[in-house]
Write a protein that holds these residues in place. Structure first.
Motif, short mmCIF file in Angstrom:
data_model
loop_
_atom_site.label_atom_id
_atom_site.label_comp_id
_atom_site.label_asym_id
_atom_site.label_seq_id
_atom_site.Cartn_x
_atom_site.Cartn_y
_atom_site.Cartn_z
N ASN A 153 0.86 -1.17 0.00
CA ASN A 153 0.00 0.00 0.00
C ASN A 153 0.90 1.23 0.00
O ASN A 153 1.57 1.53 0.99
CB ASN A 153 -0.86 -0.07 1.27
CG ASN A 153 -1.75 1.15 1.43
OD1 ASN A 153 -1.41 2.26 1.01
ND2 ASN A 153 -2.89 0.94 2.06
N ASP A 154 0.91 1.95 -1.13
CA ASP A 154 1.82 3.09 -1.27
C ASP A 154 1.61 4.16 -0.22
O ASP A 154 2.56 4.75 0.28
CB ASP A 154 1.68 3.70 -2.67
CG ASP A 154 2.20 2.75 -3.74
OD1 ASP A 154 3.19 2.07 -3.47
OD2 ASP A 154 1.61 2.71 -4.85
N SER A 155 0.33 4.41 0.13
CA SER A 155 0.12 5.50 1.07
C SER A 155 0.54 5.09 2.48
O SER A 155 0.96 5.93 3.28
CB SER A 155 -1.33 6.00 1.03
OG SER A 155 -2.17 5.01 1.53
N ALA A 156 0.46 3.79 2.77
CA ALA A 156 0.96 3.35 4.08
C ALA A 156 2.48 3.43 4.14
O ALA A 156 3.05 3.67 5.20
CB ALA A 156 0.50 1.92 4.37
N VAL A 157 3.14 3.29 3.00
CA VAL A 157 4.59 3.48 2.97
C VAL A 157 4.90 4.94 3.30
O VAL A 157 5.75 5.24 4.14
CB VAL A 157 5.18 3.10 1.59
CG1 VAL A 157 6.68 3.38 1.55
CG2 VAL A 157 4.90 1.64 1.27
N GLU A 158 4.15 5.84 2.68
CA GLU A 158 4.27 7.28 2.99
C GLU A 158 4.10 7.51 4.49
O GLU A 158 4.82 8.28 5.10
CB GLU A 158 3.14 8.06 2.28
CG GLU A 158 3.46 8.55 0.89
CD GLU A 158 4.53 9.63 0.90
OE1 GLU A 158 4.66 10.35 1.91
OE2 GLU A 158 5.23 9.71 -0.12
N GLY A 159 3.07 6.87 5.05
CA GLY A 159 2.76 7.04 6.47
C GLY A 159 3.93 6.60 7.34
O GLY A 159 4.26 7.26 8.33
N SER A 160 4.57 5.50 6.97
CA SER A 160 5.72 5.02 7.74
C SER A 160 6.86 6.04 7.67
O SER A 160 7.53 6.32 8.66
CB SER A 160 6.21 3.69 7.18
OG SER A 160 5.23 2.71 7.38
N TYR A 161 7.04 6.58 6.48
CA TYR A 161 8.08 7.59 6.28
C TYR A 161 7.82 8.80 7.17
O TYR A 161 8.70 9.33 7.84
CB TYR A 161 8.10 7.97 4.81
CG TYR A 161 9.19 8.93 4.42
CD1 TYR A 161 10.53 8.60 4.57
CD2 TYR A 161 8.87 10.17 3.86
CE1 TYR A 161 11.53 9.48 4.21
CE2 TYR A 161 9.87 11.06 3.48
CZ TYR A 161 11.20 10.71 3.66
OH TYR A 161 12.19 11.57 3.29
N ARG A 162 6.54 9.23 7.20
CA ARG A 162 6.18 10.40 8.00
C ARG A 162 6.41 10.15 9.49
O ARG A 162 6.85 11.04 10.22
CB ARG A 162 4.73 10.80 7.76
CG ARG A 162 4.55 11.64 6.51
CD ARG A 162 3.22 12.38 6.55
NE ARG A 162 2.12 11.45 6.81
CZ ARG A 162 1.47 10.79 5.83
NH1 ARG A 162 1.80 10.98 4.58
NH2 ARG A 162 0.50 9.97 6.12
N PHE A 163 6.13 8.94 9.93
CA PHE A 163 6.35 8.63 11.35
C PHE A 163 7.82 8.78 11.71
O PHE A 163 8.17 9.38 12.73
CB PHE A 163 5.87 7.22 11.67
CG PHE A 163 6.23 6.77 13.06
CD1 PHE A 163 5.54 7.28 14.17
CD2 PHE A 163 7.28 5.88 13.28
CE1 PHE A 163 5.89 6.89 15.46
CE2 PHE A 163 7.63 5.48 14.57
CZ PHE A 163 6.93 5.99 15.66
N ILE A 164 8.70 8.29 10.86
CA ILE A 164 10.13 8.40 11.14
C ILE A 164 10.56 9.87 11.13
O ILE A 164 11.32 10.33 11.98
CB ILE A 164 10.97 7.57 10.14
CG1 ILE A 164 10.59 6.09 10.25
CG2 ILE A 164 12.46 7.76 10.41
CD1 ILE A 164 11.28 5.18 9.27
N LYS A 165 10.00 10.62 10.18
CA LYS A 165 10.35 12.06 10.14
C LYS A 165 9.89 12.76 11.42
O LYS A 165 10.59 13.62 11.95
CB LYS A 165 9.68 12.71 8.92
CG LYS A 165 10.48 12.47 7.68
CD LYS A 165 10.43 13.55 6.60
CE LYS A 165 9.14 14.23 6.34
NZ LYS A 165 8.98 14.56 4.92
#
Ligand code: ANZ
Ligand code: ZN
Length: 815
Positions: A622-634
């Motif tokens: 799920n591409d948007s969940a990948v985005e979400g993971s990225y945002r969490f780390i940021k």
């Protein structure tokens, strides 16, 4: 702090590598954990299935290391096999060159994901030193009679003059030239896995609750123990063939209770009686052609075909009724099981029914169903009918009595059969471990002398897909007999690659400095075995795991290891899918791990993979969940600046904390507690809920202002998340806490305690009860609880007004 995964990740990967951070320690007094992922085939590029596999094992390995365990988390390459030869045919590369360059490529891809592999324990099964020890095992097994040679059926392409693997037969034709494939009888080598059938079955019990029950069931079914009766029918007229005469037909049945329902007997096309009939010209040309066609169809294909039968024009006599029973050849009877002949009872067996229905053979029920049955045949239990003196008996009892009758009269005996067949280990291909045997005209088959091992593959071969390259090589196979010294020839078959994958996990335990002189170091195996957690795909649930279990037992028999069951726990990961289908080139839905790493970094990929689903479940990309993971780390990065640089956990006075501060600490310690629970086989390593708890804790930390609570919370979160997103956690902890070493943190039980307060409930100002709630509880929830508490007081009243005084009182005005 700016989040720049490219810089951070490379920096830490280099540090881990250069400091040998993930190599196992020599100290064998330390408690150990052996965490193992199934090793990959070096196809060229890693795919998401690999990434998921190693994300799981890496998280487990890192967590145990932090807890003070000496951890072995190795990686290696299942490097022999057909794809290398196919690539050689297609792209004119050498299988060796193709394989080793793929290994290099995949190694750097894995490296870029930051996996904490014990690299000094690496194994590539195509290395000549690996072949050497495997050949030594082969010879030991050969000499013990655990390996033997006999004729077996192989797929053969008459055009390419080559043996084909099952995967190379496409709809009965050769994958390369479309020529119809025939079955050819050729010498093959077999390992006597059947000698261990009972032990392989019995030992599954010790894995109960530690391996997925589905895998245990699949193994049990594959071993396929069945108990029944073996007896012989008399032929109506004995058959004279050459000097001898055939007068009986032996069958194996698990249902002697149905013996009065036999309406025909079915024989495998390879059955000796059928061969004798053909030889004696007792059947028509037409029938012989049909039988030959059946013999040329592999057993696998026959199982998928419609039932086919050929009558033999011959009868046997029923041992109890003395009726004549006709004989047929049938495509559903296998020569390799039981006696290759069946007594068929169409009223009580699906295959027998289909066959009888098609060929208009009698269908006689002999068991009265004791449950509803819509099928034209009945396979369940019940009471016997049409069965003479056995009528009225329950079939389980009848089975016992009929077996007893046969045993007593000497006409048959109770037998145990296993479905498990001996394992055919020879392949007529180049890219495999050469079988270390030599054919001598005088001495027969002689093993190569141990000092001469390994028997190495010649590199100057022509791989065209026609014939066997080793056989075609100008001189490789010519050698001297180790026994008499005369001219002899080498065996040109190589070993099935499943042999290599049956002991690589033992080889990993042997340190580099011992590998040239020892196949396996007993001392190291004693320390590291058994594997504490084995992680891999369900597609290996049967063959690989069975062979690996078997091989371990054989090596135990040969005195190499003390282990009996190599994998004490097994975790089978789910598939990675996209748009509802398994990722595959043909579906065009493949997500390339490299692209994700390039765009977001390894930590994001790791976080997404472990967050999206628990390991055993399917993982939908799920591409948007990948985005979400990225945002969490940021977010983790950006907020760290609020923390104070600390050297140790601060001493926090709980009494002085505000409700929000207490709540944040509670969330942090809840996540810590969850982390300890998650990393446990019985709890299924549900990283997804652990990550969710960390996210909640981070939010709660954000909602409060104490620097001490911040710092403590951050430090603990980094610690919990390190196994999952190691690069950023090492970076942040080093920047802010200067505590590069993560150690276990004790749980502050006080932080987990729920503060509660009592709120009074009044109706029209009169006290009618009370409730216990958390501080600052949501008023909607408070009202619900309060109403439930004083339900009997307001049952027949109208509530006009509801008043909540936070943390104190709820008042209802009623009429
Ligand atoms: C008569 C019968 C009646 C059977 C009935 C079954 C049901 P499992 O349980 O898998 O061991 N069989 C025996 N040898 C065979 C062979 N070489 N190829 C194909 N089938 C074979 O199966 C045992 C049963 O499979 C045996 O019991 C036999 O059919 C068949 F109502 O005998 B039975
Ligand atoms: Zn000889």
């Amino acid at each position: 702090m700016e989040y720049n995964p490219r810089v951070i990740e490379k920096k830490w990967q280099d540090f881990w590598e250069s400091s040998g951070a993930y190599e196992p320690q020599d100290d064998k007094t330390l408690p150990k954990k052996y965490i193992l992922s199934m090793f990959p085939y070096p196809s060229g590029n890693i795919h998401m299935g690999h990434v998921r596999n190693y994300c799981i094992s890496d998280a487990i390995a890192r967590k145990f290391r932090k807890e003070g365990f000496n951890v072995l988390h190795p990686i290696g390459w299942d490097a022999f096999g057909m794809p290398a030869e196919n690539a050689a045919i297609k792209h004119k590369t050498h299988p060796k060159q193709w394989t080793y360059s793929n290994i290099e490529n995949m190694k750097s891809q894995l490296y870029s994901l930051g996996f904490s592999f014990s690299k000094t324990r690496e194994v590539a099964t195509c290395d000549s030193i690996y072949s050497k020890w495997e050949q030594m095992f082969f010879i030991a097994m050969w000499e013990k009679g655990l390996i033997y040679r006999k004729k077996g059926m192989l797929n053969w392409c008459p055009n390419d003059q080559t043996v084909l693997a099952n995967e190379q037969v496409v709809e009965g034709k050769c994958w390369r030239c479309d020529t119809p494939v025939v079955q050819k009888e050729m010498y093959q080598y077999y390992v006597k896995i059947t000698d261990y059938a009972q032990e392989l079955l019995d030992d599954l019990e010790s894995l109960e609750g530690k391996w997925p029950s589905q895998v245990l069931t699949m193994q049990r079914n594959w071993i396929g123990k069945s108990e029944g009766l073996s007896f012989a029918f008399d032929l109506e007229n004995p058959l004279q063939c050459d000097e001898s005469s055939i007068s009986t037909l032996e069958v194996f049945t698990t249902r002697p209770d149905t013996i009065f329902g036999v309406s025909y007997c079915a024989l495998a096309p390879e059955h000796p009686l059928v061969k004798a009939l053909i030889k004696e010209c007792r059947i028509s040309k037409d029938s012989i052609d049909k039988i030959t066609a059946m013999q040329n169809t592999s057993e696998r294909e026959r199982a998928q075909q419609e039932k086919i039968g050929i009558p033999l024009g011959l009868n046997v006599i029923h041992p109890l009724t003395h009726n004549k029973i006709p004989l047929w050849v049938a495509n559903f009877v296998l020569m390799g099981y039981g006696s290759g002949a069946v007594m068929s009872v169409p009223a009580h067996d699906e295959r027998d029914y289909e066959f009888a229905h098609k060929y208009h053979l009698p269908i006689l029920p002999v068991i009265a169903p004791n449950e509803e049955n819509d099928l034209p045949y009945y396979v369940g239990d019940g009471v016997l009918i049409n069965s003479c003196e056995y009528n009225g008996l329950h079939n389980i009892e009848a089975k016992k009595q009929i077996i007893a009758y046969f045993e007593k009269s000497g006409k048959g005996k109770a037998v145990v059969n296993f479905k498990l067949r001996d394992w055919g280990i020879s392949r007529q291909r180049y890219w495999g471990t050469p079988i270390p045997l030599i054919h001598c005209e005088k001495c027969g088959i002689v093993p190569e002398s141990l000092e001469k091992l390994p028997v190495a593959l010649p590199e100057d071969v022509e791989i065209s897909g026609e014939g066997n390259p080793l056989d075609k090589h100008p001189y490789w196979k010519h050698c001297a007999c180790p026994k008499c010294g005369k001219n002899a020839t080498r065996e040109t078959d190589t070993l099935d690659t499943f042999v290599e994958s049956s002991w690589y996990f033992l080889r990993y335990t042997t340190p580099q400095n011992l590998r040239d002189t020892q196949a396996l170091s007993a001392e190291d195996m004693r320390y590291w075995m058994d594997v504490d957690e084995y992680i891999g795909g369900i597609e290996h649930a049967i063959l690989h795991l069975l062979y690996a279990r078997f091989f371990t037992k054989v090596l135990r028999t040969l005195g190499y290891t003390e282990s009996s069951e190599p994998f004490s726990h097994l975790l089978t990961q789910g598939m990675v899918t996209k748009d509802g289908a398994k990722m595959s080139k043909s579906k065009g839905n493949v997500v390339d791990p490299n692209a994700i790493i390039a765009q977001y970094g390894a930590d994001t990929a790791r976080l997404f993979i472990l967050f999206a689903a628990p390991p055993v479940r399917e993982l939908e990309w799920n591409d948007s969940a990948v985005e979400g993971s990225y945002r969490f780390i940021k977010r983790l990065c950006s907020k760290i600046e609020k923390a104070q640089k600390i050297q140790a956990l601060p001493n926090i006075e709980i009494q002085s904390l505000s409700a929000k501060e207490k709540y944040a600490r509670k969330k942090v310690y809840e996540a810590l507690k969850k982390s300890n629970e998650t990393f446990c086989h019985a709890n299924g390593y549900t990283f997804n809920t652990l990550i969710a708890a960390c996210m909640e804790a981070l939010n709660a930390l954000n909602e409060q202002d104490s620097t001490e609570v911040w710092s403590e919370g951050y430090f603990i979160l980094l610690n919990i998340l390190e196994p999952i997103i190691p690069h950023i956690c090492w970076e942040l902890s080093q920047e802010y806490f200067n505590l590069a070493n993560f150690n276990t943190i004790k749980i502050d039980e006080n932080a987990l305690k729920e503060d509660s307060i009592v709120m009074a409930i009044t109706i029209n100002g009169k006290r009618r009860g009370e409730i216990q709630v958390v501080p600052n509880a949501d008023s909607k929830q408070v009202l619900e609880l309060a109403k439930a508490e004083i339900a009997k007081w307001i049952a027949d009243k109208n509530i006009i007004k509801e008043i909540v005084v936070p943390n104190k009182l709820v008042n209802f005005v009623v009429q």
